[in-house]
Enzyme design. Structure first.
Site, short mmCIF file in Angstrom:
data_model
loop_
_atom_site.label_atom_id
_atom_site.label_comp_id
_atom_site.label_asym_id
_atom_site.label_seq_id
_atom_site.Cartn_x
_atom_site.Cartn_y
_atom_site.Cartn_z
N HIS A 55 6.33 -15.22 1.62
CA HIS A 55 5.86 -14.01 2.29
C HIS A 55 4.37 -13.79 2.08
O HIS A 55 3.67 -13.36 2.99
CB HIS A 55 6.63 -12.80 1.77
CG HIS A 55 6.24 -11.51 2.45
ND1 HIS A 55 6.71 -11.16 3.70
CD2 HIS A 55 5.42 -10.51 2.06
CE1 HIS A 55 6.19 -9.99 4.04
NE2 HIS A 55 5.40 -9.57 3.06
N HIS A 106 9.27 -6.22 7.93
CA HIS A 106 9.93 -5.71 6.72
C HIS A 106 11.43 -5.91 6.92
O HIS A 106 12.22 -4.98 6.77
CB HIS A 106 9.58 -4.23 6.49
CG HIS A 106 9.14 -3.95 5.10
ND1 HIS A 106 9.66 -2.94 4.33
CD2 HIS A 106 8.23 -4.57 4.32
CE1 HIS A 106 9.07 -2.92 3.15
NE2 HIS A 106 8.20 -3.91 3.11
N GLU A 324 5.94 -3.22 -6.36
CA GLU A 324 5.42 -2.95 -5.02
C GLU A 324 5.57 -1.47 -4.68
O GLU A 324 5.81 -1.10 -3.53
CB GLU A 324 6.10 -3.85 -3.99
CG GLU A 324 5.76 -5.32 -4.21
CD GLU A 324 6.41 -6.28 -3.23
OE1 GLU A 324 7.01 -5.80 -2.24
OE2 GLU A 324 6.32 -7.50 -3.45
N GLN A 326 4.78 2.11 -3.53
CA GLN A 326 4.00 2.40 -2.33
C GLN A 326 2.86 3.38 -2.58
O GLN A 326 2.69 3.91 -3.68
CB GLN A 326 4.94 2.96 -1.26
CG GLN A 326 6.01 1.97 -0.83
CD GLN A 326 5.44 0.81 -0.05
OE1 GLN A 326 5.04 0.95 1.10
NE2 GLN A 326 5.38 -0.35 -0.68
N SER A 552 7.37 -14.32 9.28
CA SER A 552 8.58 -13.98 8.52
C SER A 552 9.58 -15.11 8.67
O SER A 552 10.16 -15.31 9.74
CB SER A 552 9.18 -12.67 9.05
OG SER A 552 10.38 -12.37 8.36
#
Length: 754
Positions: A55, A106, A324, A326, A552
């Site tokens: 990714h 996502h 991760e 936000q 992706s």
């Protein structure tokens, strides 16, 4: 427990480490040891594992993406101001304005945790746009699900839509377009792609780099927590098993209200001139922000990790680096501007902490309570990861698939059968009204939305005085890409290109989100190579750059990959949004003109899919020169205000275009067609349906001739029915009601899922 410092790592070379559990291959782990001249510490291993994930590193796609860098970086209005490699592409749109836009995926997080996965997808792409110095002004959401009536769809779709709407609505950003597509291959692997558009003045452009020894590194925004440890960087880099994801790290949890404060705070920081470099924290979190800023700068960086504000005091250095969480940004600030920077953050109630500084050296050094846990060359983490030339080969089944064309399928032999199939196509899940989804989005907040779903493209006003605006569309037909990935990617591009032009906007630039199965499958890599090659060749011929995007991989469940889905977004500029063209018929007696050539091209079409459940043959042919001429005609026609309505022909062909144009204002049409079946259901590319008032008819025909665009008169607008060649008539209101009811009949009322 002994802290795994650099000193400790140097003295314990045989210490066993969980590199395989973190997704690293044996040769990758060995390469890390060679780079460092020792085994990595636990914190270093965490950084390399997330930054070298598929990714984040694009290790399987880099060799194919390089071709986009060969494209000219000019647009019809000037140079691209920032392109591939930056957080988002930035293009000049005139009058001193620039626009930045990008689309990202996502997907896997949204399968595991639909609401938060989709919400944080919106949050992440918005911060990418913000990091360029732009104010985000609109979002879009291309979505893919399994069949409408599949149990998995019932589980993920309501949550994903609520997540997109909930986060975007709270930010106060209009959702101006996107797609909702259903197909069996997306069961267990929905696609959630998110696009954001931002506006800035040329002088406000900011780039991600850490330069100037002694400059301070400031982390600001939300505190770092345990949510999303490994997050998208791990989830998006591995195939799901038939039972579900094999790894279930926490999906990131979003707070749109914090993000709104972060947006306003950051824009004020830019305006005050107190930011020397900036990076958002998305995939790979602090590992990404620190290594990328240092790698792109002219020195090194020293970070004191224990200064990072935490929501969970028990987090280890490895977890802090992988988190991760936000709504976080990292800025490089010159010492003389630090006080002003902190004052602005306090004004917006945004926590900000100095966590390090830029150094003279060429190392990224991270300390934890006074002991060094990371000492690496930052470029080796951020940019010099593994690059794989994955084997690829044309699938053994591709020839048989292409030989199985739709020409053999039985066609309607009576007016009744033709009408029945017309209704089948129009009311099918992929063609039906998507208001169940779009009514959960605020499409007009901020007051600058000029066009939004279900129009062909979203249009946003940029300058209130001059009317300058931009149009954006995203498109992809995965069935076409399965039949021929090269042509399928080009068809996605020209559909977006055409949708933008139909509104009256000049197409300028491309962003893409390339969704494919496992790169370890040679069949999938062949699809990917062909699709990227097709996209590059088409952009070169159309003269528009690819400014950035996303790849992706691992979108498959077990051994079943999704349809190759290269989503392509095109952005265009319209000099005055008051001249935009809408898709709905408005008056009685306007000429209906079909632009472009209609051929017997039904393979991969909605008709073949809906009526026969068939996929095979070759997709429609692409004529890029014809697409360019058609776009130029539509832009000129809009400027001259001689077109009453215009609608691109794509999925569902003329049948769908006429129906949607009639639904908008309840105005019907009478069609006179040479071959009603082919004319209604063919999905030949390069076509647009226009409604031209009698007074403008001669001028439009002359303009089409000047642009070399083929034109056929196929009827007139008017009445309350769609009448096809005297063979059948359908009441517009009744058909619209059936079209509107398809999704609610399965998903229920919106309020039930709110």
């Amino acid at each position: 427990m002994t802290l795994d410092t650099v000193e400790h790592a140097s003295s314990t070379p045989d210490h066993q480490q969980p590199w395989a559990e973190l997704g690293l291959k044996p040769d990758e782990y060995q390469r890390i040891r060679e780079i460092l001249g020792r085994r990595p510490t636990g914190a270093e291993l965490a950084m390399y594992s997330v930054m070298w994930s598929e990714h984040c590193s694009y290790k399987s796609s880099k060799v194919h993406l390089r071709k986009f860098g060969e494209l000219p970086q000019e647009t019809p209005l000037g140079k691209t101001l920032a392109g591939i490699g930056e957080n988002a592409g930035v293009i000049d749109i005139g009058q001193g304005y620039a626009v930045t836009f990008k689309v990202e995926s996502h997907n896997h997080p949204s399968y595991v945790e639909p609401y938060q996965g989709a919400a944080t997808g919106i949050g992440g792409i918005v911060r990418d746009i913000l990091a360029m110095g732009a104010r985000p002004v609109a979002v879009m959401d291309p979505l893919r699900f399994g069949p409408l009536d599949a149990p998995d769809t019932a589980r993920v779709l309501p949550g994903i839509v609520a997540g997109v709407g909930g986060y975007g609505n709270c930010l106060g950003l209009p959702n101006i377009g996107g797609e909702v597509v259903f197909d069996e291959t997306y069961v267990g692997n929905p696609l959630v792609n998110a696009l954001c558009v931002g506006v800035l003045r040329h002088e406000d452009l900011h780039l991600a780099h850490a330069s100037g020894a002694g400059n301070k590194v400031v982390l600001y925004g939300a505190r770092t927590g345990g949510d999303g440890i490994g997050g998208v960087s791990v989830l998006a880099s591995e195939t799901f098993t038939d039972e579900g994801p094999t790894k279930r790290p926490s999906v990131q949890v979003g707070d749109p209200f914090m993000e709104k404060l972060l947006i306003e705070c950051t824009l004020e920081l830019f305006k005050a001139g107190v930011v020397a470099g900036i990076q958002d924290l998305g995939g790979a979190g602090l590992s990404c922000a620190t290594s990328e800023l240092a790698s792109a700068g002219d020195g090194g960086m020293h970070v004191e990790l224990d200064q990072v504000p935490l929501r969970d005091a028990t987090l280890s250095p490895e977890e802090i680096l992988m988190s991760e969480s936000q709504e976080r940004m990292m800025a490089v600030v010159e010492p003389q501007h630090l006080a002003a920077f902190m004052d602005i953050c306090r004004k917006w109630d945004v926590e900000a902490v100095v966590v390090g500084e830029v150094t003279d050296g060429d190392r990224l050094v991270i300390d934890w309570h006074g002991e060094t846990v990371v000492d690496v060359p930052p470029r080796s983490v951020a940019h010099d990861g593994p690059v794989y030339e994955r084997p690829y080969a044309r699938p053994t089944w591709q020839d048989d698939l292409q030989a199985d064309g739709a020409e053999k399928l039985p066609r309607p032999t009576s007016p009744e059968a033709l009408r029945e199939q017309f209704e089948q196509v129009v009311t099918s899940p992929n063609m039906a009204d998507k208001s169940w989804v779009t009514h959960q989005y605020d499409r007009y907040v901020l007051g600058n939305t000029v066009l939004a779903q279900p129009e062909d493209a979203g249009v946003v006003r940029v300058d209130e005085e001059t009317g300058l605006g931009v149009a954006v569309s995203t498109d992809c037909n995965g069935r076409f890409a399965k039949l021929d990935p090269y042509a399928g990617a080009q068809l996605a591009l020209v559909e977006s290109y055409r949708n933008v032009a139909v509104t009256g906007a000049q197409p300028l630039a491309v962003t893409d989100c390339l969704n494919f199965g496992s790169p370890e499958d040679p069949d999938v890599m062949w699809q990917f190579e062909r699709a990227t090659h097709g996209l590059k060749d088409a952009c070169a011929e159309l003269g528009i750059p690819v400014t950035g995007g996303n790849v992706s991989f691992y979108n498959q469940t077990g051994d079943t990959p999704i349809l190759p889905t290269p989503v392509v977004g095109v952005l265009g500029v319209i000099q005055d949004v008051r001249q935009r063209v809408t898709q709905g018929f408005r008056t009685e007696g306007a000429h209906l003109l079909l632009l472009g050539e209609t051929r017997d091209e039904l393979s991969g079409s909605t008709w073949a899919d809906v009526v026969h459940g068939h996929l095979g043959g070759l997709p429609p042919a692409v004529d890029l020169d014809a697409e360019r001429r058609l776009a130029a005609l539509m832009v000129d026609a809009a400027k001259s205000a001689i077109v009453e309505a215009a609608h691109d022909l794509s999925d569902g062909g003329l049948a769908m275009a006429v129906a949607e144009a009639a639904f908008r204002n309840g105005v019907g049409a009478t069609l006179e067609l040479e071959d009603p079946f082919i004319d209604l259901f063919s999905e030949s590319a390069g076509r647009v349906l226009v409604a031209v008032p009698e007074d403008n008819h001669e001028e439009f025909v002359s303009l089409a001739e000047q642009h070399g665009v083929e034109l056929a008169s196929i009827g007139r607008t008017g009445g309350a029915q769609i009448v096809v060649d005297g063979r059948f008539a359908i009441d517009v209101a009744q058909l619209r009601e059936a079209w509107r009811s398809t999704l609610p009949a399965v998903l229920g009322s919106i309020s039930a899922h709110a």
